[in-house]
Design a protein around this motif. Structure first.
Motif, mmCIF file in Angstrom:
data_model
loop_
_atom_site.group_PDB
_atom_site.id
_atom_site.type_symbol
_atom_site.label_atom_id
_atom_site.label_comp_id
_atom_site.label_asym_id
_atom_site.label_seq_id
_atom_site.Cartn_x
_atom_site.Cartn_y
_atom_site.Cartn_z
ATOM 1 N N GLY A 189 44.227 9.785 -15.605
ATOM 2 C CA GLY A 189 43.666 8.614 -16.266
ATOM 3 C C GLY A 189 44.579 7.873 -17.214
ATOM 4 O O GLY A 189 44.160 6.927 -17.866
ATOM 5 N N GLU A 190 45.827 8.286 -17.318
ATOM 6 C CA GLU A 190 46.760 7.587 -18.195
ATOM 7 C C GLU A 190 47.233 6.298 -17.534
ATOM 8 O O GLU A 190 47.319 6.206 -16.307
ATOM 9 C CB GLU A 190 47.967 8.477 -18.510
ATOM 10 C CG GLU A 190 47.599 9.696 -19.300
ATOM 11 C CD GLU A 190 48.772 10.616 -19.540
ATOM 12 O OE1 GLU A 190 48.632 11.479 -20.410
ATOM 13 O OE2 GLU A 190 49.801 10.495 -18.875
ATOM 14 N N LYS A 191 47.569 5.326 -18.364
ATOM 15 C CA LYS A 191 48.087 4.065 -17.834
ATOM 16 C C LYS A 191 49.545 4.240 -17.444
ATOM 17 O O LYS A 191 50.319 4.877 -18.156
ATOM 18 C CB LYS A 191 47.931 2.953 -18.858
ATOM 19 C CG LYS A 191 46.478 2.580 -19.046
ATOM 20 C CD LYS A 191 46.314 1.376 -19.912
ATOM 21 C CE LYS A 191 44.830 1.034 -19.994
ATOM 22 N NZ LYS A 191 44.588 -0.184 -20.744
ATOM 23 N N LEU A 192 49.904 3.667 -16.315
ATOM 24 C CA LEU A 192 51.260 3.759 -15.799
ATOM 25 C C LEU A 192 51.917 2.390 -15.944
ATOM 26 O O LEU A 192 51.724 1.506 -15.126
ATOM 27 C CB LEU A 192 51.228 4.193 -14.331
ATOM 28 C CG LEU A 192 52.548 4.549 -13.697
ATOM 29 C CD1 LEU A 192 53.183 5.725 -14.425
ATOM 30 C CD2 LEU A 192 52.343 4.919 -12.244
ATOM 31 N N TRP A 193 52.659 2.227 -17.023
ATOM 32 C CA TRP A 193 53.343 0.968 -17.316
ATOM 33 C C TRP A 193 54.690 0.939 -16.602
ATOM 34 O O TRP A 193 55.222 1.983 -16.237
ATOM 35 C CB TRP A 193 53.547 0.836 -18.829
ATOM 36 C CG TRP A 193 52.272 0.750 -19.595
ATOM 37 C CD1 TRP A 193 51.630 1.770 -20.243
ATOM 38 C CD2 TRP A 193 51.452 -0.402 -19.784
ATOM 39 N NE1 TRP A 193 50.476 1.324 -20.835
ATOM 40 C CE2 TRP A 193 50.347 -0.017 -20.573
ATOM 41 C CE3 TRP A 193 51.545 -1.738 -19.382
ATOM 42 C CZ2 TRP A 193 49.349 -0.900 -20.951
ATOM 43 C CZ3 TRP A 193 50.546 -2.621 -19.769
ATOM 44 C CH2 TRP A 193 49.475 -2.198 -20.541
ATOM 45 N N PRO A 194 55.280 -0.241 -16.431
ATOM 46 C CA PRO A 194 56.569 -0.343 -15.736
ATOM 47 C C PRO A 194 57.698 0.444 -16.403
ATOM 48 O O PRO A 194 58.667 0.797 -15.758
ATOM 49 C CB PRO A 194 56.887 -1.844 -15.769
ATOM 50 C CG PRO A 194 55.616 -2.530 -16.033
ATOM 51 C CD PRO A 194 54.741 -1.568 -16.776
ATOM 52 N N TRP A 195 57.588 0.731 -17.695
ATOM 53 C CA TRP A 195 58.653 1.405 -18.422
ATOM 54 C C TRP A 195 58.413 2.913 -18.590
ATOM 55 O O TRP A 195 59.241 3.607 -19.160
ATOM 56 C CB TRP A 195 58.841 0.765 -19.796
ATOM 57 C CG TRP A 195 57.572 0.709 -20.594
ATOM 58 C CD1 TRP A 195 57.029 1.699 -21.360
ATOM 59 C CD2 TRP A 195 56.668 -0.390 -20.667
ATOM 60 N NE1 TRP A 195 55.851 1.284 -21.918
ATOM 61 C CE2 TRP A 195 55.601 -0.009 -21.503
ATOM 62 C CE3 TRP A 195 56.650 -1.664 -20.106
ATOM 63 C CZ2 TRP A 195 54.533 -0.841 -21.795
ATOM 64 C CZ3 TRP A 195 55.583 -2.496 -20.402
ATOM 65 C CH2 TRP A 195 54.549 -2.095 -21.237
ATOM 66 N N THR A 196 57.305 3.429 -18.082
ATOM 67 C CA THR A 196 57.028 4.861 -18.281
ATOM 68 C C THR A 196 57.943 5.730 -17.429
ATOM 69 O O THR A 196 58.372 5.342 -16.357
ATOM 70 C CB THR A 196 55.568 5.215 -17.976
ATOM 71 O OG1 THR A 196 55.262 4.825 -16.648
ATOM 72 C CG2 THR A 196 54.621 4.530 -18.938
ATOM 73 N N ARG A 197 58.208 6.904 -17.935
ATOM 74 C CA ARG A 197 59.080 7.878 -17.251
ATOM 75 C C ARG A 197 58.214 9.046 -16.809
ATOM 76 O O ARG A 197 58.153 10.064 -17.479
ATOM 77 C CB ARG A 197 60.176 8.342 -18.212
ATOM 78 C CG ARG A 197 61.105 7.232 -18.657
ATOM 79 C CD ARG A 197 62.150 7.721 -19.634
ATOM 80 N NE ARG A 197 62.588 9.082 -19.405
ATOM 81 C CZ ARG A 197 63.452 9.458 -18.456
ATOM 82 N NH1 ARG A 197 63.970 8.564 -17.661
ATOM 83 N NH2 ARG A 197 63.775 10.719 -18.308
ATOM 84 N N ASP A 198 57.540 8.863 -15.695
ATOM 85 C CA ASP A 198 56.586 9.851 -15.210
ATOM 86 C C ASP A 198 56.907 10.264 -13.782
ATOM 87 O O ASP A 198 57.754 9.661 -13.127
ATOM 88 C CB ASP A 198 55.166 9.285 -15.260
ATOM 89 C CG ASP A 198 54.719 8.950 -16.679
ATOM 90 O OD1 ASP A 198 55.102 9.688 -17.611
ATOM 91 O OD2 ASP A 198 54.008 7.952 -16.849
ATOM 92 N N ALA A 199 56.167 11.279 -13.326
ATOM 93 C CA ALA A 199 56.356 11.772 -11.960
ATOM 94 C C ALA A 199 55.018 12.205 -11.370
ATOM 95 O O ALA A 199 54.059 12.456 -12.102
ATOM 96 C CB ALA A 199 57.331 12.950 -11.950
ATOM 97 N N ALA A 200 54.995 12.284 -10.050
ATOM 98 C CA ALA A 200 53.826 12.770 -9.315
ATOM 99 C C ALA A 200 54.268 13.958 -8.464
ATOM 100 O O ALA A 200 55.308 13.911 -7.802
ATOM 101 C CB ALA A 200 53.269 11.661 -8.420
ATOM 102 N N HIS A 201 53.462 15.015 -8.494
ATOM 103 C CA HIS A 201 53.751 16.230 -7.731
ATOM 104 C C HIS A 201 52.412 16.823 -7.313
ATOM 105 O O HIS A 201 51.461 16.798 -8.086
ATOM 106 C CB HIS A 201 54.540 17.206 -8.613
ATOM 107 C CG HIS A 201 55.159 18.332 -7.870
ATOM 108 N ND1 HIS A 201 54.506 19.523 -7.675
ATOM 109 C CD2 HIS A 201 56.367 18.456 -7.287
ATOM 110 C CE1 HIS A 201 55.300 20.344 -6.997
ATOM 111 N NE2 HIS A 201 56.439 19.712 -6.746
ATOM 112 N N LYS A 202 52.325 17.348 -6.121
ATOM 113 C CA LYS A 202 51.035 17.859 -5.624
ATOM 114 C C LYS A 202 50.578 19.149 -6.301
ATOM 115 O O LYS A 202 49.443 19.223 -6.742
ATOM 116 C CB LYS A 202 51.084 18.034 -4.101
ATOM 117 C CG LYS A 202 51.131 16.714 -3.354
ATOM 118 C CD LYS A 202 51.169 16.895 -1.859
ATOM 119 C CE LYS A 202 52.473 17.376 -1.382
ATOM 120 N NZ LYS A 202 53.388 16.451 -0.802
#
Length: 142
Positions: free
Chosen positions: A72-85
């Motif tokens: 539920g967090e917002k994903l802004w163009p400058w965020t440093r995030d990842a997706a993993h199953k």
């Protein structure tokens, strides 16, 4: 307070009001997507998890409208995030781009990628820092 100051205050609160999402603990309950059942690791199982595979970079936002992550967090163009199953959400991992040896710490707060053969999705700022934005897909170790 002037009308313009009030308008700016209201706009800022609307844009930033959803930045803090409340959730309790880690998310690692099993889930089903497109008929496939996934069993994420518990936080204890995830400690020391090492994996090598294909990474890609992604973007879930449109212009000034952020996308949303699996928690539920917002994903802004400058965020440093990842997706993993299978990793618990949220957690931190070190991603190493095997071609050039560059590494960075990334916060995993989304599920995916759901394309066969891919292990990890990272946001564009992470891909830029590691140096694989132009390559699209690349081999990494977490």
């Amino acid at each position: 307070m002037t009308q313009s100051s009030l308008a700016i205050l209201i706009l800022a609160s609307c844009l930033l009001g959803g930045c803090a999402v409340h959730y309790d603990g880690y998310k690692y309950t099993p889930y089903t997507l497109r008929g496939v059942r996934y069993h994420p690791l518990s936080p204890r199982q995830a400690v020391g998890h090492v994996e090598t595979g294909i990474a890609s970079h992604y973007s879930e936002h449109f212009l000034i409208f952020p996308g949303k992550t699996a928690i539920g967090e917002k994903l802004w163009p400058w965020t440093r995030d990842a997706a993993h199953k299978p990793l618990p959400l949220p957690c931190y991992i070190r991603v190493t781009y095997l071609r050039n040896g560059k590494a960075t710490k990334v916060r995993v707060n989304d599920r995916g990628p759901y394309i066969r053969g891919r292990m990890l999705d990272v946001t564009k700022p992470v891909a830029d820092q590691l140096g694989f934005t132009e390559h699209g897909l690349t081999q990494v170790r977490i």
